[in-house]
Design a protein around this motif. Structure first.
Motif: not given
Length: 409
Positions: A322-323, A337-341, A375-377
């Motif tokens: 989740p998140g 991808l965007t990850l939790p802060k 974030s990541m690619r």
């Protein structure tokens, strides 16, 4: 004695590409890598290139194929590209085409052509890391390009003037962008065109992935939209950068620029001063392979890569905690991808390599200001379906471990 003291000031802005460094991991067989934007070598038309090279080096042909050539590029290839561009809705001829050593060289030349120190380049947030590297050498400022039209031309202009220059161009990859995989709508493309008109600046359209559409309706290139407005490519401010690297072969390093002749004429001068011309043999081979089956090859590529994209999206649904959110590209080679802060992609990469032997590109590298650390690619064109499933499973474990305190952020 050290020569460092004599280096030009621009050298301080040139840093090693994180992606090129990560590609070294491909030589480690236990690492599953989602890092590089690497085509699947199984899909290279090797037999067609072998035949084309053999003919190019046969008696009567070798003198042309191994000789110096014109800086503009091999005429049959330029004519094929012009015909290809007409199929995209851009009426042009070979005099509107400049062959480059990959589209990366085109970006370098365009940075050199347009940017003086302190000028502003409008770029995506995030944007292609290679474009930032190419433009950085010419000491610009960067500002955030807004395709939704929420910032006025006067705002962009004032910011550029406060930094000591003016806005010279907007750079973007409108189809399946590197790194996000996002495609701009027709309205967003029209917004960019209108902003460029209001600012009186150029638009650099990076179309490296345009042919790789797996679903949805194609959107006209920005140059095609502008051509429809103006009816003459010589009146267009958009500069289209194409490439055979993602479709036929990255190793042959053949790309092109399609633009008004006033731009092409100056790119020819830069080409003459740079490397004289792109290798003739490579251009001859690309011209033959493209002429004898480009569309069929693209159809096969799209079937192949769409399956890998679907496998990655399905695996992300199963294994991400989740998140975490991600893009769902209609084509290209990447998922973002965007990850939790609070999570840091660079820290996660070190943890992922150490504990799970899985690699990706941390997102901050794609931001002109170094933000976007959570974030990541991920690349889905290079790993096979089994590697995708296993690699995303491993990545999910890394993210769960980090989110529960297994690795500080």
């Amino acid at each position: 004695m050290s020569l460092d003291q004599f280096f030009a000031t621009r050298i301080s802005r040139m840093i090693a590409s994180e992606i090129r460094e990560l590609l070294k991991l491909l030589d480690q067989p236990d690492v599953i890598s989602f890092a590089g934007g690497i085509p699947d070598p199984a899909m290279f038309p090797a037999a067609a290139f072998r035949d084309a090279m053999t003919r190019a080096l046969s008696d009567g042909q070798q003198a042309q194929s191994l000789q110096y050539s014109t800086s503009e590029g091999y005429p049959p290839l330029r004519r094929w590209i012009a015909d290809h561009m007409r199929g995209l809705g851009i009426d042009c001829d070979e005099d509107n085409i400049q062959i480059t050593s990959g589209s990366q060289q085109a970006l370098d030349y365009l940075g050199k052509l347009f940017l003086s120190p302190c000028d502003t380049a409008l770029v995506g947030w995030p944007t292609y890391l290679g474009a930032l590297g190419a433009f950085n050498a010419y000491e610009p400022e960067f500002d955030r390009l807004d395709p939704n039209g929420n910032r006025s031309a006067n705002d962009f202009r004032a910011q550029a003037e406060a930094k000591g220059g003016r806005v010279k161009f907007a750079y973007l990859s409108p189809d399946f962008a590197n790194p996000t995989g996002v495609t701009l709508t027709r309205t967003e493309r029209e917004n960019i065109l209108q902003l460029a008109e209001d600012l009186d600046c150029a638009v650099i359209e990076d179309a490296a992935y345009q042919s790789l559409r797996y679903e949805g309706e194609p959107v006209p290139p920005i140059l095609a939209l502008e051509y429809a407005r103006k009816g003459d490519i010589e009146a267009c401010r958009t500069i289209y950068c194409g490439s055979f690297s993602k479709t036929l072969s990255p190793g042959l390093r053949v790309g092109w620029v399609c633009a008004a002749r006033s731009v092409i004429d100056r790119l020819v001068l830069l080409k003459q001063a740079g490397d004289l011309h792109t290798p003739t043999l490579n251009q001859v081979a690309i011209a033959e392979v493209a002429a004898n089956g480009f569309d069929d090859h693209i159809a096969a590529l799209c079937r192949h890569y769409s399956h890998r994209r679907d496998r990655m999206l399905a695996a992300l649904e199963r294994h991400m905690p989740p998140g975490v959110s991600w893009t769902r590209p209609e084509g290209g080679m990447f998922v973002w991808l965007t990850l939790p802060k609070g999570m840091d992609g660079a820290d996660l990469l070190q943890h992922a390599l150490k504990t799970e032997r899985v690699a990706f590109v941390p997102g901050a590298a794609f931001y002109a200001d170094g933000s976007g650390r959570n974030s990541m690619r991920l690349n889905f064109s290079s790993p096979d379906p089994m590697q995708i499933e296993e690699g995303i499973t491993r990545l999910g474990r890394v993210l769960r471990d980090c989110s529960t305190g297994g690795q500080s952020s």
